[in-house]
Scaffold this motif. Structure first.
Motif, PDB file in Angstrom:
ATOM      1  N   HIS A   9       0.628  -1.235  -0.130  1.00  9.82           N
ATOM      2  CA  HIS A   9      -0.006  -0.230  -0.216  1.00  9.82           C
ATOM      3  C   HIS A   9       0.902   1.746   0.147  1.00  9.82           C
ATOM      4  O   HIS A   9       0.383   2.631   0.090  1.00  9.82           O
ATOM      5  CB  HIS A   9      -1.359   0.594   1.033  1.00  9.82           C
ATOM      6  CG  HIS A   9      -2.170  -0.821   1.441  1.00  9.82           C
ATOM      7  ND1 HIS A   9      -3.139  -0.520   0.478  1.00  9.82           N
ATOM      8  CD2 HIS A   9      -1.761  -2.228   1.948  1.00  9.82           C
ATOM      9  CE1 HIS A   9      -3.851  -2.437   0.835  1.00  9.82           C
ATOM     10  NE2 HIS A   9      -2.633  -3.069   2.005  1.00  9.82           N
ATOM     11  N   TYR A 151      -8.686   7.891  -6.664  1.00 12.23           N
ATOM     12  CA  TYR A 151      -8.424   8.164  -4.850  1.00 12.23           C
ATOM     13  C   TYR A 151      -8.408   9.932  -4.533  1.00 12.23           C
ATOM     14  O   TYR A 151      -8.608  11.388  -5.326  1.00 12.23           O
ATOM     15  CB  TYR A 151      -6.459   8.156  -4.706  1.00 12.23           C
ATOM     16  CG  TYR A 151      -6.484   6.663  -4.013  1.00 12.23           C
ATOM     17  CD1 TYR A 151      -6.411   6.077  -3.173  1.00 12.23           C
ATOM     18  CD2 TYR A 151      -6.535   6.408  -5.884  1.00 12.23           C
ATOM     19  CE1 TYR A 151      -5.920   4.745  -3.423  1.00 12.23           C
ATOM     20  CE2 TYR A 151      -5.413   3.962  -5.795  1.00 12.23           C
ATOM     21  CZ  TYR A 151      -5.251   4.158  -4.387  1.00 12.23           C
ATOM     22  OH  TYR A 151      -5.185   2.350  -4.668  1.00 12.23           O
ATOM     23  N   LYS A 180     -10.863   5.691  -3.415  1.00 15.37           N
ATOM     24  CA  LYS A 180     -10.171   5.165  -2.152  1.00 15.37           C
ATOM     25  C   LYS A 180      -9.370   6.385  -1.665  1.00 15.37           C
ATOM     26  O   LYS A 180      -9.443   7.227  -2.183  1.00 15.37           O
ATOM     27  CB  LYS A 180      -8.917   4.286  -2.617  1.00 15.37           C
ATOM     28  CG  LYS A 180      -9.285   2.900  -3.640  1.00 15.37           C
ATOM     29  CD  LYS A 180      -8.593   1.730  -4.104  1.00 15.37           C
ATOM     30  CE  LYS A 180      -9.173   0.452  -4.639  1.00 15.37           C
ATOM     31  NZ  LYS A 180      -8.577  -0.161  -5.678  1.00 15.37           N
ATOM     32  N   LYS A 182      -5.613   7.816   0.426  1.00 17.98           N
ATOM     33  CA  LYS A 182      -4.160   8.288  -0.080  1.00 17.98           C
ATOM     34  C   LYS A 182      -4.185   8.763   1.442  1.00 17.98           C
ATOM     35  O   LYS A 182      -4.668   9.838   1.643  1.00 17.98           O
ATOM     36  CB  LYS A 182      -3.900   8.437  -1.487  1.00 17.98           C
ATOM     37  CG  LYS A 182      -2.159   8.241  -0.723  1.00 17.98           C
ATOM     38  CD  LYS A 182      -0.911   8.263  -2.365  1.00 17.98           C
ATOM     39  CE  LYS A 182       0.415   8.938  -1.806  1.00 17.98           C
ATOM     40  NZ  LYS A 182       0.886   9.056  -2.781  1.00 17.98           N
ATOM     41  N   LEU A 197      -4.150   2.259   7.430  1.00 22.38           N
ATOM     42  CA  LEU A 197      -4.881   1.850   6.665  1.00 22.38           C
ATOM     43  C   LEU A 197      -5.821   0.328   7.286  1.00 22.38           C
ATOM     44  O   LEU A 197      -7.280   0.655   6.720  1.00 22.38           O
ATOM     45  CB  LEU A 197      -3.848  -0.003   6.757  1.00 22.38           C
ATOM     46  CG  LEU A 197      -2.753   0.927   5.419  1.00 22.38           C
ATOM     47  CD1 LEU A 197      -1.614  -0.337   6.238  1.00 22.38           C
ATOM     48  CD2 LEU A 197      -3.616   1.411   4.499  1.00 22.38           C
ATOM     49  N   ASP A 202      -5.953   3.364   1.633  1.00 26.31           N
ATOM     50  CA  ASP A 202      -5.676   2.254   0.880  1.00 26.31           C
ATOM     51  C   ASP A 202      -3.993   2.309   0.337  1.00 26.31           C
ATOM     52  O   ASP A 202      -2.996   1.080  -0.189  1.00 26.31           O
ATOM     53  CB  ASP A 202      -7.080   2.681  -0.283  1.00 26.31           C
ATOM     54  CG  ASP A 202      -6.451   1.246  -2.030  1.00 26.31           C
ATOM     55  OD1 ASP A 202      -6.364   0.363  -1.282  1.00 26.31           O
ATOM     56  OD2 ASP A 202      -5.953   1.683  -2.430  1.00 26.31           O
ATOM     57  N   ARG A 203      -3.660   3.828   0.070  1.00 21.54           N
ATOM     58  CA  ARG A 203      -2.225   4.374  -0.234  1.00 21.54           C
ATOM     59  C   ARG A 203      -1.321   4.819   1.312  1.00 21.54           C
ATOM     60  O   ARG A 203      -2.633   5.737   1.589  1.00 21.54           O
ATOM     61  CB  ARG A 203      -2.562   4.395  -1.344  1.00 21.54           C
ATOM     62  CG  ARG A 203      -2.815   4.021  -2.907  1.00 21.54           C
ATOM     63  CD  ARG A 203      -2.026   2.946  -2.930  1.00 21.54           C
ATOM     64  NE  ARG A 203      -2.254   2.811  -4.116  1.00 21.54           N
ATOM     65  CZ  ARG A 203      -1.609   2.832  -5.456  1.00 21.54           C
ATOM     66  NH1 ARG A 203      -0.592   3.697  -6.038  1.00 21.54           N
ATOM     67  NH2 ARG A 203      -1.707   2.198  -6.230  1.00 21.54           N
TER      68      ARG A 203
END
Length: 221
Positions: A9, A151, A180, A182, A197, A202-203
């Protein structure tokens, strides 16, 4: 959470103004070795890095960085140029002044324009949370969702603060389906990485996680 799972990730990042090719090459080597999600590097190094890694790790770069107040046309050109040079993922910075002025349609149009340039390539939208109110962060969750970006990202790492647990929790409640999250900026421990996380990121944009792992490998603790 296992270390190798966390690394999947991580966008292993080096965006300092004085970054040399030797340093970028090391980032690429580490990204490939530790199987990170990507390496995030300055646009001027994309072509060289892409040729160097030969697909062993995804290449991410930044657009309108770090202040975000370039014109949409400039950001679109930057994006097209980056993709032509071999970038796999684009992290763009919004025009924060537009957000403060409530020019929501202009921001949405800009994100949508860059996503059209990206096509199937990943687009992440940096909103610089340290400069925003919670209401503005929620509004950006809505705009990023409508604009079709992949994202929403907390921070550049070049302003007054980075990712916080509270911001990731807020994003998780307000982003739409398919968007998503980050977290980036100031992630300095494996415990923090795991917590981000768990909260919904997700990142993770960070330069320190690999350094911690390499230090542990070298010292045994």
């Amino acid at each position: 959470m296992q270390t190798n799972e966390i690394l999947k990730h991580v966008d292993h990042t080096l965006l300092l103004q004085g970054a040399t090719w030797e340093e970028i090459r090391q980032i690429c080597d580490d990204g490939a070795k530790y199987q990170t999600a990507s390496v995030c590097i300055p646009p001027s190094y994309i072509k060289q890095a892409s040729e160097y890694v030969q697909g062993k790790v995804a290449i991410c770069t930044v657009i309108g960085f770090p202040n975000g107040y370039m014109t949409t046309a400039t950001k679109a050109f930057e994006t097209k140029d980056a993709l032509e040079n071999g970038a796999d993922e684009i992290d763009m910075v919004i025009n924060i002044g537009w957000l403060k002025d409530k020019k929501y349609d202009a921001i949405e149009n800009e994100i949508r324009t860059l996503k059209e340039v990206c096509g199937e390539k990943v687009l992440k939208v940096i909103i610089e949370t340290c400069l925003l109110t919670d209401e503005e962060k929620i509004k950006m969750c809505e705009i990023v969702t409508r604009a079709g970006a992949d994202y929403i990202k907390t921070s550049t790492g070049f302003s007054t603060g980075g990712a916080t647990f509270a911001d990731i929790e807020l994003f998780a409640k307000h982003v739409g389906e398919g968007v998503k999250i980050k977290a980036a900026g100031g992630i300095s421990s494996m415990d923090d990485a795991e917590k981000f996380l768990e909260l919904g990121a997700d990142r993770l944009g960070t330069s320190r996680i690999i350094k911690l792992i390499k230090k542990e490998e070298a010292t045994g603790y």
